[in-house]
Design a protein around this motif. Structure first.
Motif, PDB file in Angstrom:
ATOM      1  N   ASP A   5      17.840 -43.784 -11.406  1.00  0.00           N
ATOM      2  CA  ASP A   5      19.005 -43.445 -12.252  1.00  0.00           C
ATOM      3  C   ASP A   5      20.247 -44.202 -11.784  1.00  0.00           C
ATOM      4  OD1 ASP A   5      17.572 -41.548 -13.780  1.00  0.00           O
ATOM      5  OD2 ASP A   5      17.795 -40.078 -12.175  1.00  0.00           O
ATOM      6  N   ILE A   6      20.453 -44.229 -10.464  1.00  0.00           N
ATOM      7  CA  ILE A   6      21.633 -44.912  -9.915  1.00  0.00           C
ATOM      8  C   ILE A   6      21.561 -46.406 -10.233  1.00  0.00           C
ATOM      9  CG2 ILE A   6      22.832 -45.553  -7.755  1.00  0.00           C
ATOM     10  CD1 ILE A   6      23.214 -42.639  -8.315  1.00  0.00           C
ATOM     11  N   GLU A   7      20.369 -46.977 -10.001  1.00  0.00           N
ATOM     12  CA  GLU A   7      20.187 -48.407 -10.252  1.00  0.00           C
ATOM     13  C   GLU A   7      20.446 -48.732 -11.726  1.00  0.00           C
ATOM     14  OE1 GLU A   7      16.753 -49.817  -8.172  1.00  0.00           O
ATOM     15  OE2 GLU A   7      16.762 -51.710  -9.262  1.00  0.00           O
ATOM     16  N   LYS A   8      19.948 -47.882 -12.605  1.00  0.00           N
ATOM     17  CA  LYS A   8      20.118 -48.119 -14.040  1.00  0.00           C
ATOM     18  C   LYS A   8      21.600 -48.033 -14.428  1.00  0.00           C
ATOM     19  CE  LYS A   8      18.299 -46.745 -18.576  1.00  0.00           C
ATOM     20  NZ  LYS A   8      19.497 -47.139 -19.250  1.00  0.00           N
ATOM     21  N   MET A   9      22.294 -47.057 -13.864  1.00  0.00           N
ATOM     22  CA  MET A   9      23.721 -46.918 -14.209  1.00  0.00           C
ATOM     23  C   MET A   9      24.506 -48.155 -13.793  1.00  0.00           C
ATOM     24  SD  MET A   9      25.029 -43.040 -13.724  1.00  0.00           S
ATOM     25  CE  MET A   9      24.117 -42.462 -12.340  1.00  0.00           C
ATOM     26  N   ILE A  10      24.206 -48.678 -12.595  1.00  0.00           N
ATOM     27  CA  ILE A  10      24.922 -49.870 -12.107  1.00  0.00           C
ATOM     28  C   ILE A  10      24.573 -51.071 -12.994  1.00  0.00           C
ATOM     29  CG2 ILE A  10      25.199 -51.465 -10.158  1.00  0.00           C
ATOM     30  CD1 ILE A  10      24.632 -49.070  -8.274  1.00  0.00           C
ATOM     31  N   LYS A  11      23.290 -51.241 -13.281  1.00  0.00           N
ATOM     32  CA  LYS A  11      22.856 -52.395 -14.098  1.00  0.00           C
ATOM     33  C   LYS A  11      23.436 -52.324 -15.510  1.00  0.00           C
ATOM     34  CE  LYS A  11      18.741 -53.682 -11.553  1.00  0.00           C
ATOM     35  NZ  LYS A  11      17.288 -53.696 -11.407  1.00  0.00           N
ATOM     36  N   SER A 104      35.319 -51.882  -8.490  1.00  0.00           N
ATOM     37  CA  SER A 104      36.114 -50.647  -8.478  1.00  0.00           C
ATOM     38  C   SER A 104      35.746 -49.777  -9.679  1.00  0.00           C
ATOM     39  CB  SER A 104      37.611 -50.960  -8.529  1.00  0.00           C
ATOM     40  OG  SER A 104      37.953 -51.709  -7.396  1.00  0.00           O
ATOM     41  N   ARG A 105      35.562 -50.417 -10.837  1.00  0.00           N
ATOM     42  CA  ARG A 105      35.250 -49.641 -12.055  1.00  0.00           C
ATOM     43  C   ARG A 105      33.838 -49.059 -12.021  1.00  0.00           C
ATOM     44  NH1 ARG A 105      38.405 -53.351 -16.513  1.00  0.00           N
ATOM     45  NH2 ARG A 105      40.460 -52.457 -16.112  1.00  0.00           N
ATOM     46  N   ILE A 106      32.889 -49.817 -11.467  1.00  0.00           N
ATOM     47  CA  ILE A 106      31.516 -49.279 -11.329  1.00  0.00           C
ATOM     48  C   ILE A 106      31.593 -48.008 -10.483  1.00  0.00           C
ATOM     49  CG2 ILE A 106      29.267 -49.624 -10.201  1.00  0.00           C
ATOM     50  CD1 ILE A 106      29.580 -52.643 -10.800  1.00  0.00           C
ATOM     51  N   ASN A 107      32.311 -48.107  -9.366  1.00  0.00           N
ATOM     52  CA  ASN A 107      32.373 -46.964  -8.445  1.00  0.00           C
ATOM     53  C   ASN A 107      33.078 -45.766  -9.088  1.00  0.00           C
ATOM     54  OD1 ASN A 107      30.993 -48.504  -6.633  1.00  0.00           O
ATOM     55  ND2 ASN A 107      32.716 -48.881  -5.269  1.00  0.00           N
ATOM     56  N   GLU A 108      34.137 -46.024  -9.821  1.00  0.00           N
ATOM     57  CA  GLU A 108      34.841 -44.911 -10.498  1.00  0.00           C
ATOM     58  C   GLU A 108      33.918 -44.261 -11.532  1.00  0.00           C
ATOM     59  OE1 GLU A 108      38.324 -46.830 -12.024  1.00  0.00           O
ATOM     60  OE2 GLU A 108      39.078 -47.157  -9.973  1.00  0.00           O
ATOM     61  N   HIS A 109      33.174 -45.118 -12.261  1.00  0.00           N
ATOM     62  CA  HIS A 109      32.240 -44.615 -13.283  1.00  0.00           C
ATOM     63  C   HIS A 109      31.161 -43.745 -12.633  1.00  0.00           C
ATOM     64  CE1 HIS A 109      29.494 -44.588 -16.681  1.00  0.00           C
ATOM     65  NE2 HIS A 109      28.555 -45.156 -15.939  1.00  0.00           N
ATOM     66  N   LEU A 110      30.571 -44.267 -11.554  1.00  0.00           N
ATOM     67  CA  LEU A 110      29.517 -43.494 -10.876  1.00  0.00           C
ATOM     68  C   LEU A 110      30.055 -42.201 -10.303  1.00  0.00           C
ATOM     69  CD1 LEU A 110      27.890 -46.610 -10.276  1.00  0.00           C
ATOM     70  CD2 LEU A 110      26.415 -44.724  -9.676  1.00  0.00           C
ATOM     71  N   LYS A 111      31.265 -42.262  -9.771  1.00  0.00           N
ATOM     72  CA  LYS A 111      31.852 -41.044  -9.180  1.00  0.00           C
ATOM     73  C   LYS A 111      31.984 -39.965 -10.248  1.00  0.00           C
ATOM     74  CE  LYS A 111      36.066 -39.650  -6.669  1.00  0.00           C
ATOM     75  NZ  LYS A 111      35.556 -38.764  -5.634  1.00  0.00           N
ATOM     76  N   SER A 112      32.476 -40.350 -11.437  1.00  0.00           N
ATOM     77  CA  SER A 112      32.652 -39.309 -12.448  1.00  0.00           C
ATOM     78  C   SER A 112      31.298 -38.809 -12.957  1.00  0.00           C
ATOM     79  CB  SER A 112      33.591 -39.761 -13.568  1.00  0.00           C
ATOM     80  OG  SER A 112      32.924 -40.597 -14.433  1.00  0.00           O
ATOM     81  N   GLY A 118      27.608 -32.289 -10.289  1.00  0.00           N
ATOM     82  CA  GLY A 118      27.765 -31.465  -9.091  1.00  0.00           C
ATOM     83  C   GLY A 118      27.599 -32.189  -7.768  1.00  0.00           C
ATOM     84  N   TYR A 119      27.512 -33.536  -7.801  1.00  0.00           N
ATOM     85  CA  TYR A 119      27.388 -34.287  -6.547  1.00  0.00           C
ATOM     86  C   TYR A 119      28.750 -34.837  -6.131  1.00  0.00           C
ATOM     87  CZ  TYR A 119      22.428 -34.074  -7.686  1.00  0.00           C
ATOM     88  OH  TYR A 119      21.178 -33.634  -8.001  1.00  0.00           O
ATOM     89  N   ARG A 120      28.795 -35.371  -4.892  1.00  0.00           N
ATOM     90  CA  ARG A 120      30.049 -35.947  -4.401  1.00  0.00           C
ATOM     91  C   ARG A 120      29.845 -37.429  -4.070  1.00  0.00           C
ATOM     92  NH1 ARG A 120      30.308 -30.925  -1.521  1.00  0.00           N
ATOM     93  NH2 ARG A 120      31.942 -29.623  -2.399  1.00  0.00           N
ATOM     94  N   MET A 121      30.957 -38.148  -4.122  1.00  0.00           N
ATOM     95  CA  MET A 121      30.876 -39.580  -3.787  1.00  0.00           C
ATOM     96  C   MET A 121      32.221 -40.037  -3.240  1.00  0.00           C
ATOM     97  SD  MET A 121      30.076 -42.687  -6.434  1.00  0.00           S
ATOM     98  CE  MET A 121      31.063 -44.169  -6.239  1.00  0.00           C
ATOM     99  N   ALA A 122      32.194 -40.878  -2.187  1.00  0.00           N
ATOM    100  CA  ALA A 122      33.441 -41.423  -1.611  1.00  0.00           C
ATOM    101  C   ALA A 122      33.634 -42.845  -2.115  1.00  0.00           C
ATOM    102  CB  ALA A 122      33.359 -41.413  -0.093  1.00  0.00           C
ATOM    103  N   LEU A 123      34.834 -43.129  -2.606  1.00  0.00           N
ATOM    104  CA  LEU A 123      35.152 -44.471  -3.113  1.00  0.00           C
ATOM    105  C   LEU A 123      35.599 -45.367  -1.964  1.00  0.00           C
ATOM    106  CD1 LEU A 123      37.300 -43.692  -6.301  1.00  0.00           C
ATOM    107  CD2 LEU A 123      34.970 -44.592  -6.239  1.00  0.00           C
ATOM    108  N   ILE A 124      35.111 -46.623  -1.968  1.00  0.00           N
ATOM    109  CA  ILE A 124      35.523 -47.590  -0.939  1.00  0.00           C
ATOM    110  C   ILE A 124      35.939 -48.863  -1.678  1.00  0.00           C
ATOM    111  CG2 ILE A 124      34.811 -48.839   1.157  1.00  0.00           C
ATOM    112  CD1 ILE A 124      32.344 -46.758   1.089  1.00  0.00           C
ATOM    113  N   PRO A 125      37.119 -49.422  -1.415  1.00  0.00           N
ATOM    114  CA  PRO A 125      37.528 -50.624  -2.156  1.00  0.00           C
ATOM    115  C   PRO A 125      36.654 -51.830  -1.814  1.00  0.00           C
ATOM    116  CG  PRO A 125      39.122 -50.106  -0.436  1.00  0.00           C
ATOM    117  CD  PRO A 125      38.124 -48.987  -0.457  1.00  0.00           C
TER     118      PRO A 125
END
Ligand code: B12
Ligand code: SF4
Ligand code: SF4
Length: 260
Positions: A5-11, A104-112, A118-125
């Motif tokens: 799922d994570i791989e698909k979202m990034i791709k 940055s946008r991929i990470n923001e998208h995945l975080k939301s 119900g999961y958590r994620m830390a953003l790193i520039p």
């Protein structure tokens, strides 16, 4: 939610990005890797890189996994960077700006997406998170990418993946439990694998990269010369000649030799 799922979202995000945003840069399909937040390698990074290098739990106390991804540039980009003499190509400078924004946008998208489940994620520039004196970061994406099995270090210090080294790396920490990727034991740098090469060293005309050492301050001086040259763009501390028209630019050259 699992690795696929994570791989698909990034791709999917990268695939649709040029259709939704006005960008000059084109990217190839990314390579995504996973590593446990408890992997002993993170403790080793504190001695290999520096003591202040963060452990995943310092970025997210509930950390279970770290995800790294390499976004390869389109195959023509390193050639354009090679053709331009002395300075980096404008397209290389633009790709730096646009890819940092994309990461940055991929990470923001995945975080939301993760938080909505119900999961958590830390953003790193993607960059500029380094100390201007030591020129080292407290979170080295390329070491994390190595730990997540995405590639191995070349003689030019860059991470070489199955799609070469011409591209940028992103990573993030999450409390999702993900299956760690396998780490290849095979070198991807011709020189490290015992073949003649060191083309990367030949490409560096700025007294930064040698066969046996790397002067990060000399490199940074050249990056800032390019930033000044492209003063009409936002911060573009780039060069990348060591990754231009070299055997590892867009492929794993050791595999291409049929050695592995
Ligand atoms: C600080 C920094 C710089 C500094 C210092 C460079 C450096 N070598 O660290 C300066 C400003 C000079 C710079 C230059 C460039 N950078 Co820079 N930079 C960073 C930054 C912010 C942190 C890097 C860091 O802290 N490194 C820690 C130090 C200790 O690592 P190191 O010097 O590379 O040395 C290690 C390796 O050689 C390694 N190694 C070698 N063999 C092996 C084997 C094993 C098993 C292990 C574990 C380690 C290992 O051992 C050393 C210590 O561990 C990252 C973004 C990030 N936060 O990660 C981008 C980053 C590393 N830069 C990147 C790029 C592309 C560049 C440039 C090409 C500029 C450009 N964009 O045109 C040049 C390339 C210079 C070069 N040949 O290395 C990319 C690398 C992509 C890739 N394919 O690897 C990154 C990851 C940015 C990104 N988000 O994609 N950069
Ligand atoms: S140019 Fe050659 S020696 Fe340099 S990193 Fe690539 S494969 Fe290794
Ligand atoms: S980025 Fe440029 S200055 Fe830095 S090592 Fe590579 S070729 Fe040399």
């Amino acid at each position: 939610m699992d690795n696929a799922d994570i791989e698909k979202m990034i791709k999917d995000f990268i695939f649709s990005y040029p259709k939704l945003h006005r960008v000059e840069t084109r990217w190839r399909e990314p390579i995504v890797g996973f590593v446990s937040a408890e992997d002993p390698m993170f403790a080793q990074f504190k001695s290999i890189i520096r003591a202040t290098h963060a452990a995943p739990s310092e970025l997210l106390p509930e950390a279970n996994s770290v995800v790294a991804y390499f976004i390869p540039f389109a195959k023509n980009l390193h050639k354009e960077n090679f053709k331009m003499k002395h300075y980096a190509a404008r397209s290389w400078a633009v790709a730096y700006v646009e890819t940092n924004r994309l990461i940055s946008r991929i990470n923001e998208h995945l975080k939301s997406e993760l938080e909505s489940q119900g999961y958590r994620m830390a953003l790193i520039p993607p960059t500029h998170n380094f100390d201007e004196q030591s020129l080292m970061s407290d979170w080295s994406h390329r070491h994390v990418a190595y730990a997540a099995g995405i590639g191995r270090f070349g003689s030019h210090n860059l991470i070489i993946t199955e799609k070469g080294c011409s591209g940028r790396v992103g990573s993030f920490v999450t409390d999702l439990m993900l299956e760690p990727s396998a780490r290849s034991e095979n070198e991807r740098c011709l020189h490290k694998a015992g073949f003649d090469c060191l083309k990367c060293v030949t490409r560096c005309e700025y007294e930064a990269l040698y066969a046996d050492r790397f002067d990060r301050h000399a490199c940074y001086r050249q990056l800032l010369i390019n930033d000044n040259y492209y003063a009409d763009l936002e911060l573009t501390d780039v060069c990348g000649k060591c990754s231009a028209m070299v055997p590892c630019s867009v492929i794993n050259p050791v595999k291409a030799k049929g050695e592995i």
